[in-house]
Design a protein around this motif. Structure first.
Motif, PDB file in Angstrom:
ATOM      1  N   GLY A  53       0.814  -1.205   0.000  1.00  0.00           N
ATOM      2  CA  GLY A  53       0.000   0.000   0.000  1.00  0.00           C
ATOM      3  C   GLY A  53       0.849   1.256   0.000  1.00  0.00           C
ATOM      4  N   ASN A  54       2.158   1.091   0.196  1.00  0.00           N
ATOM      5  CA  ASN A  54       3.085   2.214   0.110  1.00  0.00           C
ATOM      6  C   ASN A  54       2.666   3.385   1.002  1.00  0.00           C
ATOM      7  N   TYR A  55       2.543   3.139   2.296  1.00  0.00           N
ATOM      8  CA  TYR A  55       2.241   4.204   3.255  1.00  0.00           C
ATOM      9  C   TYR A  55       3.441   5.135   3.323  1.00  0.00           C
ATOM     10  N   HIS A  56       3.195   6.422   3.119  1.00  0.00           N
ATOM     11  CA  HIS A  56       4.317   7.354   3.065  1.00  0.00           C
ATOM     12  C   HIS A  56       3.893   8.753   3.501  1.00  0.00           C
ATOM     13  N   GLU A  57       4.884   9.490   3.976  1.00  0.00           N
ATOM     14  CA  GLU A  57       4.678  10.883   4.357  1.00  0.00           C
ATOM     15  C   GLU A  57       4.637  11.716   3.078  1.00  0.00           C
ATOM     16  N   LEU A  58       3.794  12.715   3.079  1.00  0.00           N
ATOM     17  CA  LEU A  58       3.727  13.626   1.939  1.00  0.00           C
ATOM     18  C   LEU A  58       4.599  14.836   2.234  1.00  0.00           C
ATOM     19  N   SER A  59       4.887  15.610   1.218  1.00  0.00           N
ATOM     20  CA  SER A  59       5.799  16.740   1.401  1.00  0.00           C
ATOM     21  C   SER A  59       5.223  17.998   0.754  1.00  0.00           C
ATOM     22  N   GLN A  60       6.004  19.028   0.790  1.00  0.00           N
ATOM     23  CA  GLN A  60       5.668  20.340   0.228  1.00  0.00           C
ATOM     24  C   GLN A  60       4.365  20.865   0.828  1.00  0.00           C
ATOM     25  N   ASN A  61       3.372  21.190   0.007  1.00  0.00           N
ATOM     26  CA  ASN A  61       2.145  21.779   0.540  1.00  0.00           C
ATOM     27  C   ASN A  61       1.274  20.762   1.269  1.00  0.00           C
ATOM     28  N   ARG A  62       1.672  19.493   1.273  1.00  0.00           N
ATOM     29  CA  ARG A  62       0.942  18.454   1.996  1.00  0.00           C
ATOM     30  C   ARG A  62       1.749  17.907   3.184  1.00  0.00           C
ATOM     31  N   LYS A  63       2.772  18.620   3.604  1.00  0.00           N
ATOM     32  CA  LYS A  63       3.571  18.187   4.757  1.00  0.00           C
ATOM     33  C   LYS A  63       2.652  18.039   5.973  1.00  0.00           C
ATOM     34  N   GLY A  64       2.835  16.954   6.719  1.00  0.00           N
ATOM     35  CA  GLY A  64       1.978  16.663   7.863  1.00  0.00           C
ATOM     36  C   GLY A  64       0.844  15.721   7.506  1.00  0.00           C
ATOM     37  N   GLN A  65       0.764  15.356   6.236  1.00  0.00           N
ATOM     38  CA  GLN A  65      -0.220  14.382   5.773  1.00  0.00           C
ATOM     39  C   GLN A  65       0.505  13.125   5.326  1.00  0.00           C
ATOM     40  N   TRP A  66      -0.225  12.028   5.313  1.00  0.00           N
ATOM     41  CA  TRP A  66       0.285  10.752   4.833  1.00  0.00           C
ATOM     42  C   TRP A  66      -0.605  10.289   3.703  1.00  0.00           C
ATOM     43  N   GLY A  67      -0.072   9.398   2.867  1.00  0.00           N
ATOM     44  CA  GLY A  67      -0.858   8.811   1.800  1.00  0.00           C
ATOM     45  C   GLY A  67      -0.559   7.334   1.684  1.00  0.00           C
ATOM     46  N   CYS A  68      -1.481   6.608   1.077  1.00  0.00           N
ATOM     47  CA  CYS A  68      -1.235   5.213   0.717  1.00  0.00           C
ATOM     48  C   CYS A  68      -1.964   4.953  -0.594  1.00  0.00           C
ATOM     49  N   ASP A  69      -1.454   3.996  -1.346  1.00  0.00           N
ATOM     50  CA  ASP A  69      -1.966   3.718  -2.676  1.00  0.00           C
ATOM     51  C   ASP A  69      -3.324   3.042  -2.659  1.00  0.00           C
ATOM     52  N   LEU A  70      -4.157   3.467  -3.592  1.00  0.00           N
ATOM     53  CA  LEU A  70      -5.358   2.721  -3.961  1.00  0.00           C
ATOM     54  C   LEU A  70      -5.069   2.266  -5.390  1.00  0.00           C
ATOM     55  N   ASP A  71      -5.994   2.421  -6.308  1.00  0.00           N
ATOM     56  CA  ASP A  71      -5.672   2.129  -7.702  1.00  0.00           C
ATOM     57  C   ASP A  71      -5.050   3.383  -8.306  1.00  0.00           C
ATOM     58  N   GLN A  72      -4.040   3.197  -9.129  1.00  0.00           N
ATOM     59  CA  GLN A  72      -3.312   4.329  -9.694  1.00  0.00           C
ATOM     60  C   GLN A  72      -4.242   5.206 -10.511  1.00  0.00           C
ATOM     61  N   PRO A  73      -4.175   6.490 -10.364  1.00  0.00           N
ATOM     62  CA  PRO A  73      -3.230   7.279  -9.583  1.00  0.00           C
ATOM     63  C   PRO A  73      -3.807   7.730  -8.237  1.00  0.00           C
ATOM     64  N   TYR A  74      -4.844   7.058  -7.741  1.00  0.00           N
ATOM     65  CA  TYR A  74      -5.542   7.525  -6.543  1.00  0.00           C
ATOM     66  C   TYR A  74      -4.870   7.076  -5.255  1.00  0.00           C
ATOM     67  N   ARG A  75      -4.954   7.966  -4.257  1.00  0.00           N
ATOM     68  CA  ARG A  75      -4.383   7.719  -2.933  1.00  0.00           C
ATOM     69  C   ARG A  75      -5.419   8.033  -1.863  1.00  0.00           C
ATOM     70  N   LEU A  76      -5.289   7.320  -0.754  1.00  0.00           N
ATOM     71  CA  LEU A  76      -6.035   7.639   0.458  1.00  0.00           C
ATOM     72  C   LEU A  76      -5.138   8.570   1.263  1.00  0.00           C
ATOM     73  N   VAL A  77      -5.635   9.746   1.627  1.00  0.00           N
ATOM     74  CA  VAL A  77      -4.827  10.747   2.330  1.00  0.00           C
ATOM     75  C   VAL A  77      -5.383  10.938   3.737  1.00  0.00           C
ATOM     76  N   PHE A  78      -4.472  10.967   4.723  1.00  0.00           N
ATOM     77  CA  PHE A  78      -4.881  11.107   6.119  1.00  0.00           C
ATOM     78  C   PHE A  78      -3.839  11.873   6.909  1.00  0.00           C
ATOM     79  N   THR A  79      -4.254  12.341   8.085  1.00  0.00           N
ATOM     80  CA  THR A  79      -3.348  13.031   8.999  1.00  0.00           C
ATOM     81  C   THR A  79      -3.388  12.321  10.352  1.00  0.00           C
ATOM     82  N   PRO A  80      -2.323  12.434  11.126  1.00  0.00           N
ATOM     83  CA  PRO A  80      -2.343  11.891  12.478  1.00  0.00           C
ATOM     84  C   PRO A  80      -3.304  12.690  13.355  1.00  0.00           C
ATOM     85  N   MET A  81      -3.908  12.024  14.329  1.00  0.00           N
ATOM     86  CA  MET A  81      -4.767  12.722  15.286  1.00  0.00           C
ATOM     87  C   MET A  81      -3.941  13.488  16.307  1.00  0.00           C
TER      88      MET A  81
END
Length: 113
Positions: A53-81
């Motif tokens: 699922g490639n869980y990874h930290e996002l960068s630049q204007n999305r710093k503080g968010q994480w993403g994981c792969d769904l079907d390309q090119p879509y991602r599930l995006v979330f932040t820590p509580m």
């Protein structure tokens, strides 16, 4: 891990498998269910770090968010509580101390650039 949603519409969708398939298609719905199950079964974000699922930290204007792969090119995006997000002395996020996430969106964020 605790999971919440910023958007009630997305939360309803994520809790209704039939609607998920109807709105997103079978492949994305299956992958979304899998990622949500992985997150729910984890004690901390570190537990999903090396899962498919490639869980990874996002960068630049999305710093503080994480993403994981769904079907390309879509991602599930979330932040820590956790506020503030736990960091070590080098400023790196401490995945082991993140025990809850808030789902923000499903998006192709590469299209934003």
């Amino acid at each position: 891990m605790e999971i919440t949603f910023t958007d009630k519409k997305l939360e309803k969708l994520a809790n209704d498998d039939r609607k998920m398939v109807r709105v997103m298609g079978q492949i994305r719905a299956t992958l979304l269910r899998r990622r949500l199950t992985q997150l729910a079964n984890a004690e901390t974000l570190e537990d999903v770090r090396n899962l498919p699922g490639n869980y990874h930290e996002l960068s630049q204007n999305r710093k503080g968010q994480w993403g994981c792969d769904l079907d390309q090119p879509y991602r599930l995006v979330f932040t820590p509580m956790e506020r503030p997000i736990p960091v070590n002395n080098s400023g790196q996020y401490i995945w082991l101390e993140i025990a809850g996430v808030e789902i923000i969106e499903i998006i192709n964020y590469h299209k934003e650039q």
